[in-house]
Design a protein around this motif. Structure first.
Motif, PDB file in Angstrom:
ATOM      1  N   ASP A   1     -10.647  -4.914  -4.806  1.00 15.15           N
ATOM      2  CA  ASP A   1      -9.199  -4.387  -4.907  1.00 15.15           C
ATOM      3  C   ASP A   1      -8.864  -2.978  -5.018  1.00 15.15           C
ATOM      4  OD1 ASP A   1      -9.549  -7.466  -5.165  1.00 15.15           O
ATOM      5  OD2 ASP A   1      -9.117  -7.285  -7.887  1.00 15.15           O
ATOM      6  N   TYR A   2      -7.646  -2.701  -4.965  1.00 11.55           N
ATOM      7  CA  TYR A   2      -7.575  -1.196  -4.998  1.00 11.55           C
ATOM      8  C   TYR A   2      -6.312  -1.675  -6.018  1.00 11.55           C
ATOM      9  CZ  TYR A   2     -10.645  -0.049  -1.075  1.00 11.55           C
ATOM     10  OH  TYR A   2     -11.320   0.557  -0.189  1.00 11.55           O
ATOM     11  N   GLY A   3      -6.467  -1.596  -7.211  1.00 14.77           N
ATOM     12  CA  GLY A   3      -5.147  -1.825  -8.231  1.00 14.77           C
ATOM     13  C   GLY A   3      -4.879  -2.831  -8.205  1.00 14.77           C
TER      14      GLY A   3
ATOM     15  N   GLY B   1      -6.871  -8.298  13.050  1.00  9.51           N
ATOM     16  CA  GLY B   1      -6.025  -8.568  12.441  1.00  9.51           C
ATOM     17  C   GLY B   1      -5.228  -6.845  11.897  1.00  9.51           C
ATOM     18  N   PRO B   2      -3.520  -7.478  11.666  1.00  9.20           N
ATOM     19  CA  PRO B   2      -2.923  -6.726  11.785  1.00  9.20           C
ATOM     20  C   PRO B   2      -3.450  -5.290  10.955  1.00  9.20           C
ATOM     21  CG  PRO B   2      -1.723  -7.638  10.630  1.00  9.20           C
ATOM     22  CD  PRO B   2      -3.609  -8.830  11.069  1.00  9.20           C
ATOM     23  N   SER B   3      -2.578  -3.881  10.670  1.00 10.85           N
ATOM     24  CA  SER B   3      -3.303  -2.783  10.034  1.00 10.85           C
ATOM     25  C   SER B   3      -2.671  -2.941   8.526  1.00 10.85           C
ATOM     26  CB  SER B   3      -2.454  -1.531  10.791  1.00 10.85           C
ATOM     27  OG  SER B   3      -2.581  -1.047  10.079  1.00 10.85           O
ATOM     28  N   GLY B   4      -4.190  -2.961   8.320  1.00 14.38           N
ATOM     29  CA  GLY B   4      -3.936  -2.918   6.588  1.00 14.38           C
ATOM     30  C   GLY B   4      -4.211  -4.570   5.899  1.00 14.38           C
ATOM     31  N   CYS B   5      -4.738  -5.037   6.526  1.00 14.34           N
ATOM     32  CA  CYS B   5      -5.144  -6.633   6.342  1.00 14.34           C
ATOM     33  C   CYS B   5      -6.217  -6.151   5.548  1.00 14.34           C
ATOM     34  CB  CYS B   5      -5.514  -7.292   7.750  1.00 14.34           C
ATOM     35  SG  CYS B   5      -6.544  -7.195   9.110  1.00 14.34           S
ATOM     36  N   GLY B   6      -7.565  -5.802   5.843  1.00 14.44           N
ATOM     37  CA  GLY B   6      -8.889  -5.325   4.793  1.00 14.44           C
ATOM     38  C   GLY B   6     -10.457  -5.420   6.205  1.00 14.44           C
ATOM     39  N   LYS B   7     -10.255  -5.382   7.429  1.00 15.20           N
ATOM     40  CA  LYS B   7     -10.753  -4.704   8.544  1.00 15.20           C
ATOM     41  C   LYS B   7     -12.167  -4.271   8.150  1.00 15.20           C
ATOM     42  CE  LYS B   7      -7.972  -4.524  11.485  1.00 15.20           C
ATOM     43  NZ  LYS B   7      -7.248  -4.139  11.375  1.00 15.20           N
ATOM     44  N   SER B   8     -11.160  -2.616   7.691  1.00 15.43           N
ATOM     45  CA  SER B   8     -12.242  -1.292   7.552  1.00 15.43           C
ATOM     46  C   SER B   8     -12.894  -1.358   6.072  1.00 15.43           C
ATOM     47  CB  SER B   8     -11.654  -0.332   7.417  1.00 15.43           C
ATOM     48  OG  SER B   8     -11.378   0.301   9.083  1.00 15.43           O
ATOM     49  N   THR B   9     -12.185  -2.273   5.132  1.00 14.39           N
ATOM     50  CA  THR B   9     -12.367  -2.356   4.019  1.00 14.39           C
ATOM     51  C   THR B   9     -13.642  -3.425   3.516  1.00 14.39           C
ATOM     52  OG1 THR B   9     -10.643  -2.063   2.524  1.00 14.39           O
ATOM     53  CG2 THR B   9     -12.179  -3.177   1.495  1.00 14.39           C
ATOM     54  N   LEU B  10     -14.014  -4.220   4.084  1.00 13.34           N
ATOM     55  CA  LEU B  10     -14.464  -5.347   4.765  1.00 13.34           C
ATOM     56  C   LEU B  10     -15.884  -4.560   5.023  1.00 13.34           C
ATOM     57  CD1 LEU B  10     -15.464  -8.042   4.588  1.00 13.34           C
ATOM     58  CD2 LEU B  10     -15.195  -8.922   6.657  1.00 13.34           C
TER      59      LEU B  10
ATOM     60  N   PRO C   1      -5.615  -6.587  -4.034  1.00 10.98           N
ATOM     61  CA  PRO C   1      -7.033  -6.863  -2.637  1.00 10.98           C
ATOM     62  C   PRO C   1      -6.955  -6.975  -1.463  1.00 10.98           C
ATOM     63  CG  PRO C   1      -5.449  -9.423  -3.417  1.00 10.98           C
ATOM     64  CD  PRO C   1      -4.288  -8.001  -3.625  1.00 10.98           C
ATOM     65  N   ALA C   2      -7.687  -6.122  -0.970  1.00  9.43           N
ATOM     66  CA  ALA C   2      -8.075  -5.324   0.286  1.00  9.43           C
ATOM     67  C   ALA C   2      -8.605  -6.683   0.654  1.00  9.43           C
ATOM     68  CB  ALA C   2      -8.395  -4.198   0.217  1.00  9.43           C
ATOM     69  N   VAL C   3      -9.642  -7.334   0.024  1.00  8.44           N
ATOM     70  CA  VAL C   3     -10.672  -7.976   0.717  1.00  8.44           C
ATOM     71  C   VAL C   3     -10.635  -9.451  -0.303  1.00  8.44           C
ATOM     72  CG1 VAL C   3     -13.170  -8.959   1.099  1.00  8.44           C
ATOM     73  CG2 VAL C   3     -12.173  -6.806   2.140  1.00  8.44           C
TER      74      VAL C   3
HETATM   75  P1  ADP Z   1      -7.365  -2.068   8.167  1.00  6.76           P
HETATM   76  O1  ADP Z   1      -8.807  -1.737   8.411  1.00  6.76           O
HETATM   77  O2  ADP Z   1      -7.246  -3.798   8.272  1.00  6.76           O
HETATM   78  O3  ADP Z   1      -5.934  -1.670   8.764  1.00  6.76           O
HETATM   79  P2  ADP Z   1      -8.055  -1.357   5.345  1.00  6.76           P
HETATM   80  O4  ADP Z   1      -9.410  -2.361   4.933  1.00  6.76           O
HETATM   81  O5  ADP Z   1      -8.020  -0.371   5.581  1.00  6.76           O
HETATM   82  O6  ADP Z   1      -7.086  -2.538   6.033  1.00  6.76           O
HETATM   83  O7  ADP Z   1      -7.054  -2.211   4.065  1.00  6.76           O
HETATM   84  C1  ADP Z   1      -6.973  -2.761   3.323  1.00  6.76           C
HETATM   85  C2  ADP Z   1      -5.803  -2.712   2.228  1.00  6.76           C
HETATM   86  O8  ADP Z   1      -6.728  -1.848   0.987  1.00  6.76           O
HETATM   87  C3  ADP Z   1      -4.793  -1.673   2.932  1.00  6.76           C
HETATM   88  O9  ADP Z   1      -3.576  -2.053   1.963  1.00  6.76           O
HETATM   89  C4  ADP Z   1      -4.571  -0.302   1.843  1.00  6.76           C
HETATM   90  O10 ADP Z   1      -3.316  -0.104   1.658  1.00  6.76           O
HETATM   91  C5  ADP Z   1      -5.589  -0.459   0.851  1.00  6.76           C
HETATM   92  N1  ADP Z   1      -6.717   0.570   1.127  1.00  6.76           N
HETATM   93  C6  ADP Z   1      -7.705   1.034   1.711  1.00  6.76           C
HETATM   94  N2  ADP Z   1      -8.537   1.877   1.457  1.00  6.76           N
HETATM   95  C7  ADP Z   1      -7.948   1.904   0.415  1.00  6.76           C
HETATM   96  C8  ADP Z   1      -8.617   3.327  -0.823  1.00  6.76           C
HETATM   97  N3  ADP Z   1      -9.509   4.281  -0.618  1.00  6.76           N
HETATM   98  N4  ADP Z   1      -7.161   3.160  -1.268  1.00  6.76           N
HETATM   99  C9  ADP Z   1      -6.555   2.732  -1.901  1.00  6.76           C
HETATM  100  N5  ADP Z   1      -5.867   1.250  -1.448  1.00  6.76           N
HETATM  101  C10 ADP Z   1      -7.089   1.460   0.133  1.00  6.76           C
END
Ligand code: ADP
Length: 362
Positions: free
Chosen positions: A12-14, A36-45, A17-19
């Motif tokens: 979770d970010y705040g 997936g679209p931008s912001g869906c959580g790919k990079s976080t995963l 839930p990013a993932v």
């Molecule tokens: P993607 O790679 O699919 O574009 P991200 O994994 O970068 O998506 O982001 C998923 C969600 O988590 C988005 O809503 C993004 O704004 C949020 N997010 C990602 N990294 C952070 C961070 N370090 N702090 C707060 N929110 C984040």
């Protein structure tokens, strides 16, 4: 043994839930395209797998070993993963050979040297071994980054939009080289992309993500041909939807009848079929019979012409025709569905939207 296993992984970010409680398993040597679209959580995963982020819940296993969760924490360098980012991040003050040798600290000098030579030979870059990154093209730099990540022979390679900075032609070439290298070395990989065509082309399986969840996971063909819901349908390609009446094992639509998939026969809810533009056949109106469809727009796409037509009901369908077939706007014709596979059948969206469960199955 799985190359990767995620169980209930959450970040979770705040309050967002990013993932969200995600499960995933990857076989040895399997390539998963995460799209997936931008912001869906790919990079976080990907960062959770790499050890660049700590999960709020769940466990991460790599090669059968727990590396995060349940009180366990391994930093990135101890996870047996290689990482390739979009901005290849080579060390500017090190030669190509030294960059590739960087992660091989556990090998003796002689072993390290032969491993570097072998790795550079795999991408035909031996002659560039003594160059510095600024003396390489973007494509060459990305090849070196890939080799550097693979040289320690990791269990798993993580690639985060690795080719997005390259032009289309080069991108296709390096993508093919990368896949070749992954196959040759039998390395499992999670490949993040926002490009659906790239995901379909490279993945043994494709995971389509939205809002921190995997909406569908499967081989490229079923994900494209029989998407689980409208989101996947429209994200993975152009899609139109037609209401369909089930009569026995036949789905009757305004553009002809198609055989219903077995698991659909007997359903009582309102249904629609997904139609992709290459699945709509256009026939000129026969002598004397007016066609029930009409061309309302055409778009030149090089090898193809995308026709937009309206059916008698006013519903729109798109039809992809070879460039040799161009029906001008206003032409009346017949439109028919022609699937080479069982059609994707989804709950009728209008019916869902008006019965108190808006977009429940999106
Ligand atoms: P993607 O790679 O699919 O574009 P991200 O994994 O970068 O998506 O982001 C998923 C969600 O988590 C988005 O809503 C993004 O704004 C949020 N997010 C990602 N990294 C952070 C961070 N370090 N702090 C707060 N929110 C984040």
């Amino acid at each position: 043994m799985n190359a990767l296993e995620l169980d209930g992984v959450r970040k979770d970010y705040g309050s967002v839930p990013a993932v969200a409680a995600l499960d995933l398993r990857l076989d040895e040597g399997e390539v998963l395209a995460l799209v997936g679209p931008s912001g869906c959580g790919k990079s976080t995963l990907l960062r959770l797998i790499a050890g660049l982020e700590e999960p709020d819940a769940g466990t991460v296993q790599i090669g059968g070993r727990t590396v995060a969760g349940g009180g366990v924490w391994y930093p990135p360098e101890r996870r047996d993963v290689g990482i390739v980012f979009q901005d290849h991040a080579l060390f500017p003050h090190l030669t190509v050979a030294a960059n590739v040798a960087f992660g091989l600290t556990e090998l003796s000098g002689a072993e390290r040297k032969s491993r570097v030579t072998e790795a550079l030979a795999m991408i035909s870059m031996e002659r560039l071994a003594e160059r510095y990154p600024h003396e390489l093209s973007g494509g060459e730099q990305q090849r070196v980054a890939l080799t550097r990540a693979l040289a320690p022979r990791p269990e798993l390679l993580l690639l985060d939009e690795p080719f997005s900075n390259l032009d289309r032609h080069l991108r296709a070439q390096i993508r093919a080289d990368t896949m070749d290298l992954l196959r040759k070395t039998g390395t499992a990989a999670v490949f993040v992309t926002h490009d659906q065509a790239e995901a379909l082309a490279i993945g043994d399986r494709v995971a389509v993500m939205r809002a921190g969840r995997i909406e569908q996971l499967g081989a490229p063909e079923p994900v494209f041909h029989t998407p689980a819901n409208r989101f996947v349908a429209t994200f993975m390609g152009d899609a139109d939807f037609l209401p369909a009446e089930l009569t026995g094992d036949t789905l009757v639509t305004e553009a002809g009848s198609v055989r219903a998939p077995d698991d659909v026969v007997g359903r009582a809810d309102a249904l629609e079929v997904m139609v992709r533009p290459h699945e709509v056949v256009l026939r000129p109106a026969d002598n004397g019979t007016a066609g029930t469809a009409r061309v309302v727009d055409t778009e030149f796409q090089g090898g193809f012409i995308l026709h937009t037509i309206t059916l008698e009901s006013g519903r729109r369908l798109r039809s992809l025709q070879p460039h040799t077939t161009h029906y001008p706007i206003g032409t009346r014709l017949h439109a028919e569905l022609s699937y080479g596979h069982p059609p994707a059948v989804l709950p009728d969206h209008d019916a869902i939207a008006t019965n108190g469960h808006p977009a429940a199955r999106w």
